[in-house]
Design a protein around this motif. Structure first.
Motif, mmCIF file in Angstrom:
data_model
loop_
_atom_site.group_PDB
_atom_site.id
_atom_site.type_symbol
_atom_site.label_atom_id
_atom_site.label_comp_id
_atom_site.label_asym_id
_atom_site.label_seq_id
_atom_site.Cartn_x
_atom_site.Cartn_y
_atom_site.Cartn_z
ATOM 1 N N ALA A 531 -3.263 1.528 -5.521
ATOM 2 C CA ALA A 531 -4.125 0.672 -4.693
ATOM 3 C C ALA A 531 -4.248 1.176 -3.261
ATOM 4 O O ALA A 531 -5.206 0.832 -2.560
ATOM 5 C CB ALA A 531 -3.587 -0.758 -4.695
ATOM 6 N N GLY A 532 -3.280 1.960 -2.821
ATOM 7 C CA GLY A 532 -3.313 2.441 -1.438
ATOM 8 C C GLY A 532 -1.921 2.856 -1.006
ATOM 9 O O GLY A 532 -0.986 2.878 -1.816
ATOM 10 N N TYR A 533 -1.770 3.189 0.276
ATOM 11 C CA TYR A 533 -0.458 3.569 0.805
ATOM 12 C C TYR A 533 0.333 2.328 1.185
ATOM 13 O O TYR A 533 -0.194 1.431 1.849
ATOM 14 C CB TYR A 533 -0.606 4.423 2.062
ATOM 15 N N VAL A 534 1.602 2.261 0.774
ATOM 16 C CA VAL A 534 2.475 1.167 1.215
ATOM 17 C C VAL A 534 3.635 1.768 2.017
ATOM 18 O O VAL A 534 3.939 2.953 1.890
ATOM 19 C CB VAL A 534 3.007 0.308 0.037
ATOM 20 N N PRO A 535 4.295 0.940 2.860
ATOM 21 C CA PRO A 535 5.353 1.473 3.716
ATOM 22 C C PRO A 535 6.577 1.915 2.916
ATOM 23 O O PRO A 535 6.906 1.319 1.892
ATOM 24 C CB PRO A 535 5.736 0.289 4.603
ATOM 25 N N ARG A 536 7.244 2.972 3.425
ATOM 26 C CA ARG A 536 8.604 3.260 2.980
ATOM 27 C C ARG A 536 9.479 2.258 3.723
ATOM 28 O O ARG A 536 9.228 1.986 4.908
ATOM 29 C CB ARG A 536 9.005 4.679 3.386
ATOM 30 N N LEU A 537 10.486 1.720 3.024
ATOM 31 C CA LEU A 537 11.300 0.671 3.668
ATOM 32 C C LEU A 537 11.876 1.135 4.999
ATOM 33 O O LEU A 537 11.941 0.376 5.964
ATOM 34 C CB LEU A 537 12.415 0.207 2.736
ATOM 35 N N GLN A 538 12.260 2.424 5.081
ATOM 36 C CA GLN A 538 12.895 2.892 6.319
ATOM 37 C C GLN A 538 11.927 2.927 7.506
ATOM 38 O O GLN A 538 12.356 3.050 8.647
ATOM 39 C CB GLN A 538 13.532 4.285 6.126
ATOM 40 N N ASP A 539 10.619 2.814 7.239
ATOM 41 C CA ASP A 539 9.652 2.871 8.339
ATOM 42 C C ASP A 539 9.320 1.504 8.922
ATOM 43 O O ASP A 539 8.567 1.405 9.896
ATOM 44 C CB ASP A 539 8.369 3.553 7.874
ATOM 45 N N LEU A 540 9.829 0.429 8.293
ATOM 46 C CA LEU A 540 9.608 -0.911 8.857
ATOM 47 C C LEU A 540 10.807 -1.257 9.721
ATOM 48 O O LEU A 540 11.947 -1.159 9.270
ATOM 49 C CB LEU A 540 9.476 -1.947 7.733
#
Ligand code: GTP
Ligand code: SPV
Ligand code: MN
Length: 598
Positions: A531-540
């Protein structure tokens, strides 16, 4: 002293139109609004004397007023809202259509003699700063002082607008009468080809403050198509980093889905040390154009906020609470004995008694005949407040140039499916994401609350022409930009299996905006999903946030099975546009469907 009986303008077309409309509506007198403080006081006194308006406790709420609309007139009535183009297909499948001839004839019957015994106010108004090259002028004729006082806050009104209009400037002809507030004789009519709006039989905000949804979205979207710009149902906000650099985003969420709250955000405790400052440019409408630098620039054409009261409190939206302390009109909230106001999920516990939005005596816990709790304030009760009173207001609001937009964010209220945030692969994919957006219905429009409906770009009720052509316009605008904003989709409203919000929302949403700006500036990688790009957990940055890893994973999840079902429903929706749906959007649908099946 100017002669009060003479129209204070040399604009012959305007004067002729006013007298024609007066012969239709038959008011006892015509008053041209000059926008002065003295005039405001006079109108308030008059409306207080007739009971149309109640003056609130002037010690606790200086300059504040209270108003109730009729019980069947508390939200926009989309089924009574029409786009009246000569050809039916120009209104498209998402709008109600009436031919201009039928519309003028039908509404004339309701307007005829409707202002007998009343005054017709002539309200010249400017959407955008008076004299700005990107502003549009309207003149609203109305028999409601409540409308005049609201327009005074929401737009720039009065003599300065007439002076700028001169002897032959263009303006949108806006006619409004409450008539007898009969829902059976209520019509909200738009004539884009005549640059005119006729609204009759209502006294509710979005139906009668004609500069707002009617002019600045429905008519303006049509103008934008012809003139090469965009009128969108979007908030505009600036995010200032400690080094003083400000980036601006525009976000389209359907009615009552969080625009005002996001636009006025205050950084959460956990991110305080980072020193962000948020600037509010607008909370509902954005007019966007490509400037000579090839970038997309946005202005907010309004001068005030017409915000949802319930849920507004010092925790969810402290900036809004500060904004509405004075010079604010409260509509359909609970009136307390001391002439202050109250609403559900506000700052205070319920008062022991008061008068509810219907004007009935109210006590907490009271139930109706079906055993349902009676609310003190209507769920779509609103405040009207000057933007200048907002502590986070951006000085750019008064600047004709507006602000450059780095990211466009679409969002909806969806219990399932849509993850907290994802990024589109390209402008074209982003337009597809916006065009297939869906959201649960809220109390901002009459109808069944909670039902999921497609609401492309949050413009379903506000696009003044064929939605297929609107998608084409979005694609064409993208091609013309040298620097396209990135497009994202957010959902603050995903629920867990117990029906609780998975994401805390409100101020914590800054953590997501932070990621969005990181992506715009190529500062972080991301996970590619179908569906698209989602965040890597470490980037939040989740510093100080109380959320379990499990909840976080759930709120970011893209479930292939659910999404494949979603694709079928999207296909049915896209089909309704027939051959006016741009090929590019079908191509995006096909590609996404394939990615999900892989
Ligand atoms: P319109 O003025 O109708 O265009 O609405 P809006 O998009 O400006 O919506 P608003 O900000 O007034 O929010 C509407 C409702 O959503 C309020 O009851 C808010 O409390 C609620 N809300 C806003 N943001 C969030 C959020 O991040 N999470 C949750 N759970 N609720 C939110
Ligand atoms: C909305 O419903 O999207 C609003 C309120 O912003 S109204 O002005 O009534 O349209
Ligand atoms: Mn809105």
């Amino acid at each position: 002293m100017p002669d009060k009986n003479q129209p204070p303008t040399k604009h012959a077309r305007l004067k002729t139109w006013v007298s024609e409309m007066a012969s239709l509506c038959r008011p006892d007198r015509i008053v041209w609004i000059d926008g002065s403080e003295e005039e405001k006081r006079r109108l308030e006194d008059e409306a207080v004397a007739t009971g149309e308006i109640i003056r609130l406790n002037q010690e606790k709420l200086p300059g504040c007023l209270y108003h109730r609309t009729a019980a069947n007139d508390v939200a926009r009535t989309e089924h009574l809202t029409f786009i009246c183009t000569k050809k039916k297909e120009d209104a498209g499948p998402t709008n109600n259509w009436m031919s201009p001839r039928d519309a003028y004839r039908k509404a004339s019957d309701y307007f005829r003699g409707a202002m007998k015994g009343r005054t017709m106010y002539v309200v010249p108004f400017s959407m955008g700063p008076v004299g700005s090259p990107f502003s549009k002028i309207g003149v609203e004729l109305t028999d409601s002082i409540y409308v005049v006082l609201n327009m005074r806050i929401m737009t720039r009104i009065g003599q300065k607008v007439l002076d700028f209009l001169g002897a032959d400037g263009e303006f949108t002809k806006c006619l409004h009468s409450k008539a007898d507030l009969d829902i059976g004789k209520r019509l909200i009519l738009h004539f884009p080809e005549d640059n005119a709006i006729w609204s009759v039989g209502s006294g509710y905000g979005g139906n009668v403050l004609l500069g707002k949804k009617c002019l600045s979205l429905r008519i303006a979207s049509y103008m934008g198509l012809r003139e090469g710009w965009m009128a969108e149902h979007m908030l505009i906000m600036g995010i200032e980093e400690p080094n003083g650099h400000v980036e601006y985003i525009a976000a389209a969420f359907p009615s009552a889905c969080g625009k005002t709250n996001l636009a006025m955000l205050i950084p959460p405790e956990g991110l305080k040390s980072k020193g962000y400052k948020i600037w509010t440019v607008g909370d509902d409408i954005a007019w966007m154009r490509i400037d000579s630098d090839g970038a997309l620039w946005a202005v907010n054409p309004e001068a005030g906020f017409f915000g949802v009261a319930p849920g507004t409190n010092s925790k969810s939206n402290p900036n809004a609470m500060a904004t509405i302390r004075k010079n604010t009109i409260f509509t359909n909230v609970l009136l307390k004995k001391d002439f202050t106001v109250w609403w559900e999920d506000g700052n205070e516990p319920p008062p022991p008694e008061g008068m509810d939005w219907r004007g009935q005596p109210w006590r907490p816990g009271m139930k109706d005949e079906h055993g349902k709790i009676i609310k003190g304030a209507h769920p779509n009760s609103r405040f009207t407040a000057p933007a200048s009173q907002c502590p986070s207001i951006s000085f750019r609001l008064e600047h004709h140039h507006g602000v450059p937009i780095s990211a466009i964010v679409f969002g909806g209220r969806r219990a399932h499916l849509a993850p907290l945030v994802y990024e589109a692969f390209s402008w074209q994919h982003g337009v597809y994401v916006g065009s297939t957006m869906a959201s649960e219905r809220t109390a901002a429009q009459m109808g069944t609350v909670g039902e999921v409906r497609r609401d492309p770009m949050a413009m379903l009720p506000f696009c003044g022409y064929h939605m297929g052509d609107y998608f084409k316009h979005w694609l064409a605008m993208g091609k013309k930009m040298e620097k396209q904003p990135k497009i994202f989709h957010v959902n603050w409203f995903r629920l867990d299996e117990h029906g609780k919000f998975l994401w805390p929302g409100y101020s914590e949403n800054l953590r997501i905006l932070e990621w969005i700006l990181d992506r715009c500036n190529n500062r972080v990688e991301a996970v590619k999903t179908p569906a698209g790009y989602v965040p890597r957990l470490q980037d939040l940055d989740l510093t100080g946030l109380n959320i379990s890893r499990d909840a976080l994973q759930k709120v970011l999840e893209i479930d292939r099975f659910e999404w494949l079902q979603e694709m079928e429903s999207q296909r049915e929706f896209l089909k309704t546009f027939g051959d006016r749906l741009p090929r590019e959007l079908w191509a995006e649908w096909e590609a996404q469907n394939k990615r999900l099946q892989e």
